[in-house]
Design an enzyme around this catalytic site. Sequence first.
Site, PDB file in Angstrom:
ATOM      1  CE  LYS A 144       3.335  -0.077   4.761  1.00 47.15           C
ATOM      2  NZ  LYS A 144       2.285  -0.047   3.776  1.00 47.15           N
ATOM      3  NE  ARG A 162       4.394  -8.857  10.668  1.00 47.66           N
ATOM      4  CZ  ARG A 162       3.816  -8.046   9.776  1.00 47.66           C
ATOM      5  NH1 ARG A 162       2.884  -8.469   8.975  1.00 47.66           N
ATOM      6  NH2 ARG A 162       4.179  -6.783   9.695  1.00 47.66           N
ATOM      7  CD  GLU A 188      -2.947  -0.163   2.519  1.00 48.98           C
ATOM      8  OE1 GLU A 188      -3.522   0.848   2.920  1.00 48.98           O
ATOM      9  OE2 GLU A 188      -2.876  -1.220   3.184  1.00 48.98           O
TER      10      GLU A 188
HETATM   11  P1  ATP Z   1       2.099  -2.451   8.031  1.00 51.14           P
HETATM   12  O1  ATP Z   1       1.229  -3.381   8.790  1.00 51.14           O
HETATM   13  O2  ATP Z   1       3.339  -2.046   8.723  1.00 51.14           O
HETATM   14  O3  ATP Z   1       1.351  -1.288   7.447  1.00 51.14           O
HETATM   15  P2  ATP Z   1       1.678  -3.923   5.724  1.00 51.14           P
HETATM   16  O4  ATP Z   1       1.849  -5.386   5.746  1.00 51.14           O
HETATM   17  O5  ATP Z   1       0.294  -3.418   5.805  1.00 51.14           O
HETATM   18  O6  ATP Z   1       2.610  -3.286   6.811  1.00 51.14           O
HETATM   19  P3  ATP Z   1       1.939  -3.507   2.956  1.00 51.14           P
HETATM   20  O7  ATP Z   1       2.350  -2.293   2.236  1.00 51.14           O
HETATM   21  O8  ATP Z   1       0.521  -3.913   2.825  1.00 51.14           O
HETATM   22  O9  ATP Z   1       2.333  -3.284   4.479  1.00 51.14           O
HETATM   23  O10 ATP Z   1       2.903  -4.725   2.660  1.00 51.14           O
HETATM   24  C1  ATP Z   1       3.334  -5.117   1.388  1.00 51.14           C
HETATM   25  C2  ATP Z   1       3.803  -6.543   1.461  1.00 51.14           C
HETATM   26  O11 ATP Z   1       4.885  -6.664   2.376  1.00 51.14           O
HETATM   27  C3  ATP Z   1       2.708  -7.468   1.936  1.00 51.14           C
HETATM   28  O12 ATP Z   1       2.638  -8.551   1.037  1.00 51.14           O
HETATM   29  C4  ATP Z   1       3.145  -7.894   3.305  1.00 51.14           C
HETATM   30  O13 ATP Z   1       2.783  -9.225   3.545  1.00 51.14           O
HETATM   31  C5  ATP Z   1       4.661  -7.741   3.252  1.00 51.14           C
HETATM   32  N1  ATP Z   1       5.200  -7.441   4.578  1.00 51.14           N
HETATM   33  C6  ATP Z   1       4.923  -6.387   5.360  1.00 51.14           C
HETATM   34  N2  ATP Z   1       5.564  -6.473   6.537  1.00 51.14           N
HETATM   35  C7  ATP Z   1       6.288  -7.624   6.516  1.00 51.14           C
HETATM   36  C8  ATP Z   1       7.159  -8.299   7.440  1.00 51.14           C
HETATM   37  N3  ATP Z   1       7.429  -7.803   8.652  1.00 51.14           N
HETATM   38  N4  ATP Z   1       7.724  -9.467   7.044  1.00 51.14           N
HETATM   39  C9  ATP Z   1       7.464  -9.974   5.832  1.00 51.14           C
HETATM   40  N5  ATP Z   1       6.653  -9.407   4.927  1.00 51.14           N
HETATM   41  C10 ATP Z   1       6.048  -8.246   5.253  1.00 51.14           C
HETATM   42 MG    MG Z   2      -1.332  -3.468   4.656  1.00 55.30          MG
END
Ligand code: ATP
Ligand code: MG
Length: 613
Positions: free
Chosen positions: A326, A316, A81
């Site tokens: 984030k 993760r 996102e």
């Molecule tokens: P946040 O919860 O911090 O906002 P998010 O997962 O919502 O992070 P996205 O931008 O939706 O952030 O993530 C893009 C991709 O990165 C997704 O496929 C997610 O699964 C992966 N991702 C995010 N954080 C991690 C992590 N700590 N380890 C592995 N993959 C991750």
């Molecule tokens: Mg997300």
Amino acid sequence: MPHCDKDVAPPTSGTDRVSTPDKNAAEGAAQITNFLRNIIDADLAASKFAGRGWAGQPGEGSLHDAAEPDPARIRTRFPPEPNGYLHVGHAKSICLNFGLARDYGGVCHMRFDDTNPEKEDKEYVDSILDAIQWLGFSWDFNGRSHQYQASDYFDFMYRAAELLIERGLAYVDQQTPEEMRINRGTLTEAGKDSPWRARPVEENLRLFREMRDGKHAEGSMILRARIDMASPNINLRDPAIYRIRFAEHHHTGNKWCIYPMYTFAHPIEDALERITHSICTLEFEDQRPFYDWLLGQLRDAGMFSDPLPRQYEFARLNLTYVVTSKRKLMQLVTEKHVDGWDDPRMPTIVGLRRRGYSPGAIQLFCERIGVSKGDSWIDYSILEGALRDDLDEKAPRGMAVLDPVKLRLTNWAELFGADHAEPCSAPVHPHHPEMGQRHFNLGAEVWIEREDFQEVPEKGFRRLFPGNMARLKYGYVIRCTGCEKNVDGQILTVLAEVVPDTKSGTPGADSVKVKGVITWVSASEGVPAEIRLYDRLFKEAQPDAGGRDFLEVINPDAKRVVRTWIEPSVAQAAPGTSFQLERHGYFVADRKDHQPGQPVFNRTTTLKDSWSK
Ligand code: ATP
Ligand code: MG
């Protein structure tokens, strides 16, 4: 004047991108295996994707089926996102998705998941693209870019919703959010059907179109899939798929006032893009039955065709001494606990880069931690270990004095003449003679570390104390004779004499045996430098564990700025260049503040071994 040999290899620059040569599938199979590779191996062995078409652009099944066979053996995607900067957790997902595509002769789609009509910042979009390229990956395949944005698919998503309605698989619900919550049931109790669940198809279609046309207020009705209110999986109890939101979208403007829910949008995005393996983190495991239900229904309705994308979940990354949410990273920035997204203390990719991490180090880290299906914490030292292993091989060496005190060689004038500058040289890299030599001069006065002199030596101390001999590294053996102090007893100058004919690299070098070696910088030609000593941002390994406010455990000493003296060859470096400053660790010329001649360095990490006595 000090100089570097013309034939010296250019120092490793942090801006270098790691080249990722196209590996073929055979090489891919030689990689350390994991459960995802096993799945892909089995899929390919069973020719699961043989004959599957690719229309050259995302679209419905019929479009792909009428097209040439897909030249990509697999398709994965990375779907962030665009609402923040990427962090080290994302790096794991990037290395995984782009790495699998590369190794198996496939492509990874770069997809911005922007179905939420939130304010997107172009700053985030640009930084995400830049971070992925910097890490060494590309979304180009067969001469074509595979960068997509989910908001381009709103028409398809709308059509998918109408298809479900037409087939009696979705309905407009007018319960209040509170009623919906109560009627959803619990883990142990089945839910209750909504009174609107049995609406006739035509009425659902009419109401959904009215929702689209802006005739109903936000929250007054919602479109739900019609599955099973008694399902043991709560996600299958008629999940919401479209909601009313009078919000302007950064790409589609005011065209829509209804927006799809993420769990509905995501499978459709994957299917339109003909993704083969949709890899996500474990928290989506419970969503997989809905993912499969939805795509199965849309296939039966003629929108998509087999083989449908499949979702796979992995654990993760949880890294100690780091937060990877984030929202929390945003808080650190907006509340000014750090100096921006690229502060070298931040676990963002821009932060790691500014700290001196190379793409190779981050890739190595991701390889080492692997992928699994069980949540666990990875120790920060594994990240630092990968960094050291990467930099040790590449980083040119240099000397710096971080806590300077002056050393005067009292017999210099008598031996060589007061202004004599004795040329010294040292390898740019001890294991890579092809990187050449660095040159600097030794004079009557040099800077040494304050801790290298003890007026009254503690037991086992081997460096400078009155009467003891030690070597100025790459220079002469010297004999300490004492020191000068101010009225408060603070040491101003350490005094020593050169032992003649003991210069490193000359036949007499070994004539006198010493146990201590001292790093130094010439007082006449050393360059004053600001060095920022960074440490872990948090004092606790799991800063946000158990609902703790992570701000309470910020390490106030995570940044310390010192005034130092550095070797001239180091001072001339371009921003982003990494060095090993002997005995102190790895340092990088800061990308923002460093200028040749006005050096500013960040400590990337210390050396593994502490300086021996
Ligand atoms: P946040 O919860 O911090 O906002 P998010 O997962 O919502 O992070 P996205 O931008 O939706 O952030 O993530 C893009 C991709 O990165 C997704 O496929 C997610 O699964 C992966 N991702 C995010 N954080 C991690 C992590 N700590 N380890 C592995 N993959 C991750
Ligand atoms: Mg997300």
